[in-house]
Design a protein around this motif. Structure first.
Motif, PDB file in Angstrom:
ATOM      1  N   THR A   1     -14.671 -15.161 -21.445  1.00 59.85           N
ATOM      2  CA  THR A   1     -14.136 -13.982 -21.589  1.00 59.85           C
ATOM      3  C   THR A   1     -14.894 -13.006 -20.691  1.00 59.85           C
ATOM      4  O   THR A   1     -15.660 -13.515 -19.722  1.00 59.85           O
ATOM      5  CB  THR A   1     -14.691 -13.673 -23.178  1.00 59.85           C
ATOM      6  OG1 THR A   1     -16.177 -13.802 -23.013  1.00 59.85           O
ATOM      7  CG2 THR A   1     -14.270 -14.708 -24.144  1.00 59.85           C
ATOM      8  N   MET A   2     -14.631 -11.746 -20.800  1.00 57.91           N
ATOM      9  CA  MET A   2     -15.117 -10.527 -20.012  1.00 57.91           C
ATOM     10  C   MET A   2     -16.598 -10.571 -20.220  1.00 57.91           C
ATOM     11  O   MET A   2     -16.977 -10.658 -21.368  1.00 57.91           O
ATOM     12  CB  MET A   2     -14.238  -9.410 -20.006  1.00 57.91           C
ATOM     13  CG  MET A   2     -15.085  -8.293 -19.366  1.00 57.91           C
ATOM     14  SD  MET A   2     -14.270  -6.643 -19.740  1.00 57.91           S
ATOM     15  CE  MET A   2     -14.673  -6.330 -21.419  1.00 57.91           C
ATOM     16  N   PRO A   3     -17.581 -10.318 -19.172  1.00 61.18           N
ATOM     17  CA  PRO A   3     -19.042 -10.252 -19.350  1.00 61.18           C
ATOM     18  C   PRO A   3     -19.135  -8.796 -20.037  1.00 61.18           C
ATOM     19  O   PRO A   3     -18.775  -8.114 -19.851  1.00 61.18           O
ATOM     20  CB  PRO A   3     -19.654 -10.493 -18.010  1.00 61.18           C
ATOM     21  CG  PRO A   3     -18.620 -10.948 -17.172  1.00 61.18           C
ATOM     22  CD  PRO A   3     -17.167 -10.712 -17.845  1.00 61.18           C
ATOM     23  N   GLN A   4     -20.329  -9.031 -21.020  1.00 62.19           N
ATOM     24  CA  GLN A   4     -20.770  -7.925 -21.872  1.00 62.19           C
ATOM     25  C   GLN A   4     -21.694  -7.344 -20.912  1.00 62.19           C
ATOM     26  O   GLN A   4     -21.979  -7.756 -19.955  1.00 62.19           O
ATOM     27  CB  GLN A   4     -21.285  -8.553 -23.293  1.00 62.19           C
ATOM     28  CG  GLN A   4     -20.386  -9.228 -23.989  1.00 62.19           C
ATOM     29  CD  GLN A   4     -19.045  -8.138 -24.355  1.00 62.19           C
ATOM     30  OE1 GLN A   4     -19.509  -7.326 -25.005  1.00 62.19           O
ATOM     31  NE2 GLN A   4     -18.052  -8.746 -24.208  1.00 62.19           N
ATOM     32  N   PRO A   5     -22.135  -5.891 -21.399  1.00 58.54           N
ATOM     33  CA  PRO A   5     -23.170  -5.173 -20.609  1.00 58.54           C
ATOM     34  C   PRO A   5     -24.468  -6.147 -20.452  1.00 58.54           C
ATOM     35  O   PRO A   5     -24.966  -5.828 -19.131  1.00 58.54           O
ATOM     36  CB  PRO A   5     -23.399  -3.994 -21.424  1.00 58.54           C
ATOM     37  CG  PRO A   5     -22.327  -4.042 -22.560  1.00 58.54           C
ATOM     38  CD  PRO A   5     -21.692  -5.376 -22.749  1.00 58.54           C
ATOM     39  N   ASP A   6     -24.846  -7.200 -20.978  1.00 55.68           N
ATOM     40  CA  ASP A   6     -26.092  -7.921 -20.798  1.00 55.68           C
ATOM     41  C   ASP A   6     -25.772  -9.109 -19.997  1.00 55.68           C
ATOM     42  O   ASP A   6     -26.805  -9.904 -19.638  1.00 55.68           O
ATOM     43  CB  ASP A   6     -26.728  -8.216 -22.037  1.00 55.68           C
ATOM     44  CG  ASP A   6     -25.750  -9.149 -22.812  1.00 55.68           C
ATOM     45  OD1 ASP A   6     -24.662  -9.409 -22.442  1.00 55.68           O
ATOM     46  OD2 ASP A   6     -26.335  -9.436 -23.990  1.00 55.68           O
ATOM     47  N   GLY A   7     -24.461  -9.096 -19.445  1.00 56.19           N
ATOM     48  CA  GLY A   7     -23.866 -10.344 -18.724  1.00 56.19           C
ATOM     49  C   GLY A   7     -23.496 -11.389 -19.368  1.00 56.19           C
ATOM     50  O   GLY A   7     -22.995 -12.309 -18.609  1.00 56.19           O
TER      51      GLY A   7
END
Length: 778
Positions: free
Chosen positions: A127-133
Motif C-alpha cells: 500500500t501507499m506509505p503512511q506519514p511514518d513510512g
C-alpha cells in the motif's frame, strides 16, 4: 485496446410473455417473430476484467510468462478507491488478463498496488506509505488457476523479490516459509541513517539511505550487502551527493548478480563487483540526446538495462515518455534502442514511470495513458528480436462500459443497428460519448465498430443518431477545443469494406452553444440537424439541412418556424421522410398556453424547403410538451407529448394530405394499463405505417422500469397491441427502457440507457402481435 480478451457470457432465462430474453455476449442471438414479440438484449461488449484501472502502470513487474501491474488509484468493488493489482499471463503469443487482485481488508485510499514484485507463483504488493513510512505488505500465491492472498504484515517502502527472498524498503529481509514469510535480517546503515529503498537479487542487496548534516542538507549513500548463509555483510558504501530537506529523493536502484545501477539526479551509473569483493564504477549511461528526467526508473538483467525518461516529448506530445535500452559489451555500456508507447494521442502519458526487465521482455508502465475506458493508464510488453524491440501487447484494465448510457439514442436500418452511448469514456482525451454499429449476420448480432469523432472534440457524442443503409450520422451537441463551432457538430460515417470511416464533420456555423446536433435525421443524400438552443443560448431554434453530392455534404437550407420564439426548443425532435420534414418544438407557446408545444411540417421542392403546416395538440395545455418526440412514415405522423413536470404524457396520430394535417386519434394503451408521465417520450412508426410504438422510459415508484406500447392499424383506426419490457427485475431508479426508439420494417429497437451496467438496447419483431380493443378518437 490491447490484447485483453473479452469476457463472454450467454444466459437464457425463461421470461413471462412479452419480456426480454437476456443475451449478453459478443455475438447475440437474434430472436425474431413470435406471437408476443420476444426481445433480444444487446449491450456493448465488455473488454478485459472490469473494476480496475486508474493509475494502472504506476508499478510493474514481469517474471517469465507473468506480468503484474499496479493500479493504486483504482476503484474496484467492494473496496472502492482501494487500488488493485492486475495480473496478466502470456498464452502462446498473446497476453491475457488473469486476475484483479484486491487486499482482503481493503479500505478507501490505501493505494494498494503502489509497489509490486513477482516470483515463481508468488506476488507481493504494498500500500501507499503512511506519514511514518509504514505500509502494509500483501503476499499472494498462484495455485491451480487462481491467486489467493496468503499473508500480510506491516513493512516500509517498496518491495523487491528474488527467489524465496523478499526485501522491504527499510532494509528488512524476509525468506519464504511455507505460504508465509519469516524475518531473516535487518540490514544496518551507519548511525543516524535509515534505509528508505532496498532491492535484492540472489545473495546481494542494494539499499539507499540518507543522513542529516545539521546544515539543512542530507548526505545520500548507497550500500551493497552480500549474504553468506543466513548472515548479511556490508561490502560497500557509495556516496551519492547532497539533497535538501525540501526534496523527496528516492534514487531508483537496480541489481543483477554482481552489477548495480544507481540513478542519481538524472545520471545513471553502473557499479561492478571485482573478484576481491570491492565495488567500483563501470561507467555512466549516455542517452545520446536530451532526456528529461532520465533515469526516473531503471531495470537491469545481466548485460541489458533500461533507463526511462517519462518526461520525453514524442511526436510533439509533451510528457509522452520513452525508455532507453542499454547493453554491455567488453565492460562498456552503450545505448542500443529507444522505445515509446505504441499509440500516443495525448501528452503526459508518463511512459516509463515504471519499468521491469526479464531477459528479452520488458514491461513499461504509463499511468497517464488513455485507454478505451478513459484515463486509466496501461503497461506495454515489448519483446526483443535481433536488436529490435517490438510491442507485443498493451495491458490495460479493460472496459466494462459502466454508466455509458448505451441506448440513449438508437437507429435501425435493415440489418444494421446504430446505438449511441453519450456518456461513454474513450481512448481520446476530451471526448465523451461513443456510438456502436452492430450487424445481424446469420441470425446473430455482431458488434462491428465503436465510432469516435475527429477533433475538435466534444461532450455527448452519440446523444443523437440516425442511420440510412450505409450512412450513419452521430450528433455531439457540445464541442470542446474549438473557437469556431462551440455550438455542436454532426459526424457522418460511411460503411466501407468492414469499417465505417468518417465522411464528414458538419457544423451550423454558430459561435453560440446552441446544441447543434441534439437531433439528427438522414435519408438518402439529405441530412437534417437540429439546433434547438441551450440554457446558455436559448434561441428559438433552427434546423440545418444538408445535401450530399458524391462524398461532399453542403448546406442546403436553414429551416425555422414562421412564428418561432426563444426557448421553443424547435429542432429538439425531427423526422425525415422523402420530401417531408417534421420538426418538434415542445416548448412553443400556443395562445395563452405557455409551453404547450407544437410540431411543424416542411416540404421540399427542388431542394427548397418551405413550411406547410403547424400542428398542435387537440387540446393544447400549459407546459404540455407536444412535440417532445415525432415519427413520420408516408402520410402518417406520430407526435409524443410529455409535460414539463413529467406528470402527463400522451401520443397522437395525424394524417397528412398535401399540406394539410388532420388529427386522427390519441393512442392509449389497453384498458387497465397504468401510464406514467413519461409516456410519449419516444415514438416510432414502421415504414408501412401500420405499426406504432410509444415509449415510456420510466414508470411509477412501485414499477419504475420503462415500457413500450405497440399499436396496430386495424381497419380505420389504431388498436393497442402487445406491451414490451426489458429486464424482468425492477431497478431502483428504472431501466430507462423506451428512452429512444427506431423501427425498420417490422423490427423495433428500444433503448434502455440505465439498464444494467452501462445500458442496453432491445430488439423485437412486432409483425405478429396480439390485438387488444380500445382507442380514443378525441
Amino acid at each position: 485496446m490491447g490484447n485483453v480478451p473479452a469476457t463472454h457470457s450467454v444466459e437464457h432465462d425463461v421470461r413471462p410473455p412479452c419480456a426480454a430474453s437476456i443475451v449478453s455476449a459478443a455475438i447475440l442471438a437474434f430472436a425474431m417473430a413470435s406471437s408476443c414479440s420476444a426481445m433480444t438484449r444487446v449491450e456493448s461488449m465488455p473488454v478485459g476484467i472490469p473494476g480496475s484501472g486508474k493509475g494502472l502502470g504506476s508499478a510493474v513487474a514481469i517474471y517469465g510468462d507473468t506480468a503484474a501491474v499496479g493500479a493504486p488509484y483504482a476503484q474496484p468493488a467492494p473496496f472502492v478507491g482501494s487500488g488493485s493489482v492486475d495480473v496478466y499471463r502470456q498464452v502462446g503469443a498473446a497476453w491475457q488478463s488473469e486476475a484483479v487482485l484486491l487486499p482482503a481488508d481493503g479500505t478507501f485510499g490505501m493505494r494498494f498496488g503502489t509497489s509490486v514484485a513477482l516470483g515463481t507463483d508468488v506476488l507481493v504488493a504494498t500500500t501507499m506509505p503512511q506519514p511514518d513510512g509504514s505500509a502494509t505488505v500483501y503476499t499472494f500465491e498462484h495455485t491451480g488457476s487462481s491467486w489467493e492472498q496468503v499473508d500480510h504484515f506491516t513493512g516500509s517502502g517498496s518491495v523487491s523479490l528474488s527467489g524465496d527472498t523478499l526485501a522491504l524498503g527499510n532494509g528488512a529481509i524476509y525468506v519464504r516459509a511455507g505460504t508465509g514469510w519469516s524475518a531473516q535480517a535487518q540490514l544496518a546503515a551507519e548511525e543516524g541513517e535509515t534505509f528508505k529503498s532496498t532491492i535484492v537479487d540472489g545473495d546481494f542487496a542494494l539499499a539507499w539511505s540518507s543522513a542529516y548534516n545539521n546544515s539543512g542538507f542530507f548526505h545520500n549513500y548507497a550500500y551493497v550487502f552480500r549474504r553468506d548463509g543466513g548472515a548479511w555483510t556490508r561490502e560497500a558504501r557509495i556516496e551519492l551527493g547532497e539533497s535538501s530537506d525540501f526534496e523527496t529523493v528516492i534514487p531508483p536502484l537496480a541489481l543483477s548478480e554482481r552489477t548495480a545501477l544507481i540513478s542519481w539526479r538524472n545520471v545513471v551509473t553502473a557499479y561492478v563487483r571485482g573478484s576481491d569483493g570491492a565495488w567500483s564504477t563501470q561507467g555512466v549511461f549516455d542517452p545520446l540526446t536530451s532526456a528529461p528526467g532520465f533515469g526516473a526508473a531503471i531495470a537491469l538483467d545481466g548485460d541489458r538495462a533500461l533507463a526511462s525518461s517519462p518526461g520525453d516529448t514524442v511526436y510533439g506530445w509533451l510528457g509522452a515518455g520513452t525508455v532507453y535500452v542499454f547493453e554491455r559489451s567488453g565492460g562498456i555500456w552503450s545505448r542500443v534502442a529507444h522505445v515509446a508507447h505504441p499509440a500516443i494521442n495525448y501528452g503526459n502519458y508518463g511512459f516509463g514511470t515504471a519499468v521491469a526487465l526479464d531477459g528479452s521482455s520488458m514491461l513499461v508502465g504509463a499511468p497517464g495513458a488513455y485507454t478505451e475506458a478513459g484515463l486509466m493508464g496501461d503497461a506495454t510488453v515489448l519483446a526483443e528480436s535481433s536488436g529490435d524491440w517490438t510491442p507485443v501487447a498493451v495491458l490495460d484494465a479493460g472496459n466494462d462500459h459502466r454508466a455509458e448510457e448505451f441506448g440513449g439514442a438508437v437507429a435501425l436500418s435493415g440489418s444494421t443497428l446504430l446505438v449511441g452511448a453519450p456518456n461513454a469514456t474513450t481512448d481520446v482525451p476530451i471526448v465523451f460519448g461513443a456510438a456502436y454499429v452492430f450487424d445481424a449476420v446469420n441470425g446473430a448480432w455482431i458488434e462491428r465498430v465503436r465510432l469516435a469523432p475527429s477533433p475538435p472534440y466534444g461532450y455527448g457524442f452519440g446523444s443523437a443518431v440516425a442511420l440510412d443503409q450505409d450512412t450513419a450520422v452521430v450528433g455531439v451537441p457540445r464541442v470542446v477545443g474549438s473557437d469556431v463551432d462551440p455550438a455542436g457538430a454532426v459526424y457522418v460515417f460511411l460503411r466501407g469494406d468492414g469499417s465505417w470511416p468518417q465522411q464528414a464533420r458538419l457544423t451550423g456555423g454558430s459561435t453560440e452553444p446552441v446544441a447543434f446536433g441534439s437531433a439528427v435525421a438522414v435519408e438518402g443524400d439529405v441530412l437534417a440537424a437540429g439546433a434547438p438552443g441551450s440554457s446558455n443560448a436559448p434561441g428559438h431554434g433552427v434546423v440545418h439541412v444538408f445535401g450530399r453530392s458524391g462524398s461532399i455534404w453542403s448546406p442546403q437550407a436553414v429551416v425555422e418556424a414562421s412564428d418561432g420564439a426563444d426557448k421553443d426548443r424547435f429542432g429538439s425532435a425531427m423526422a425525415l421522410d422523402g420530401d417531408r420534414l417534421v420538426v418538434g418544438a415542445p416548448n412553443a407557446d400556443v395562445g395563452i398556453e405557455t409551453g404547450a408545444g407544437a410540431v411543424y411540417l416542411f416540404t421540399s421542392v427542388g431542394g427548397v424547403w418551405s413550411q406547410q403546416a403547424k400542428v398542435v395538440a387537440p387540446v393544447a395545455t400549459k407546459l404540455g410538451g407536444f412535440g417532445t418526440s415525432v415519427a413520420l412514415a408516408g402520410d402518417t405522423l406520430v407526435v409524443g407529448a410529455v409535460d414539463a413536470t413529467a406528470t402527463r404524457g400522451a401520443a397522437y396520430v395525424y394524417s397528412l394530405s398535401g399540406g394539410a394535417v388532420t388529427f386522427q386519434t390519441r393512442l392509449i394503451p389497453a384498458s387497465g394499463t397504468a401510464v406514467s408521465g413519461r409516456y410519449g417520450s419516444s415514438v416510432a412508426i414502421s415504414e408501412s405505417a401500420d405499426r406504432i410504438v410509444v415509449g415510456q422510459p420510466y414508470g411509477t415508484s412501485a414499477s419504475p422500469n420503462g415500457r413500450a406500447f405497440v399499436f396496430n392499424l386495424a381497419g380505420p383506426g389504431w388498436s393497442p397491441g402487445t406491451e414490451l419490457t426489458g429486464t424482468a427485475a425492477p431497478q431502483i431508479d428504472g431501466d430507462g427502457f423506451g428512452t429512444s426508439m427506431a423501427m425498420s420494417n417490422e423490427t423495433v429497437v428500444v433503448g434502455a440507457p440505465a439498464d444494467g451496467r452501462g445500458g442496453a438496447a432491445y430488439l423485437a419483431d412486432i409483425g405478429d402481435v396480439i390485438f387488444v380493443n380500445g382507442f380514443e378518437t378525441n
